[in-house]
Design a protein around this motif. Structure first.
Motif: not given
Ligand SMILES: [Cu+2]
Length: 163
Positions: A110-133
């Motif tokens: 978050p403080a650096g130059a790069f991130h992976l942007m996830l566009t068009g989320l199909k549902q909110p990213l819920k705290l405490g869960t995991v998802f595959p990439m």
């Protein structure tokens, strides 16, 4: 070059992929000589169409590699973004690939130059869960990591924290 988006696991429902993180979560992955450390995303609300994912990529090999693309069933697209300061405004620029020089670390944070942007989320990213990439490297090939969803303001692991 055009950015390749792999759309794996389309047949699986997104809900089935958002699972609770096990209490002991070995949160480091390896693809060939690339170590993917602590991949995480910030939790989102239903009003947020996009999310962002972060991780530290270390090339432990002796030849350079590159991150070519990423994809996840929870978002329409995953794009590599670079923060660029334009006057007083921080802009996000889409970059095609991320260089991973031999023996070096590339930090997506978050403080650096790069991130992976996830566009068009199909549902909110819920705290405490995991998802595959799925990450695709030029030499190390394709690998799947599990992204941990942390609180909205998460900056990544605090110093000395084991994960
Ligand atoms: Cu972005």
């Amino acid at each position: 070059m055009s950015y390749a988006f792999l759309r794996a696991c389309r047949a699986l429902s997104v809900a089935a992929l958002l699972m609770a993180a096990p209490s002991v979560f070995a949160h480091e992955f390896k693809a060939g000589s690339i170590v993917i450390d602590h991949p995480f995303a910030r939790a989102t609300t239903s009003r947020m169409p996009n999310g962002a994912a972060y991780m530290v990529l270390t090339n432990q090999g002796t030849t350079p590699d590159r991150l070519l693309s990423a994809s996840t069933p929870v978002a329409t697209e995953v794009m590599l973004h670079m923060n660029v300061k334009s006057g007083d405004v921080m802009e996000m620029h889409h970059v095609a690939t991320l260089d991973l020089p031999a023996g070096q670390k590339a930090e997506l944070s978050p403080a650096g130059a790069f991130h992976l942007m996830l566009t068009g989320l199909k549902q909110p990213l819920k705290l405490g869960t995991v998802f595959p990439m799925t990450l695709v490297f030029e030499k190390a090939g394709e690998t799947q990591v599990m992204i941990a969803v942390e609180r909205a303001g998460a900056m990544g692991p605090t110093a000395g924290q084991r994960h």
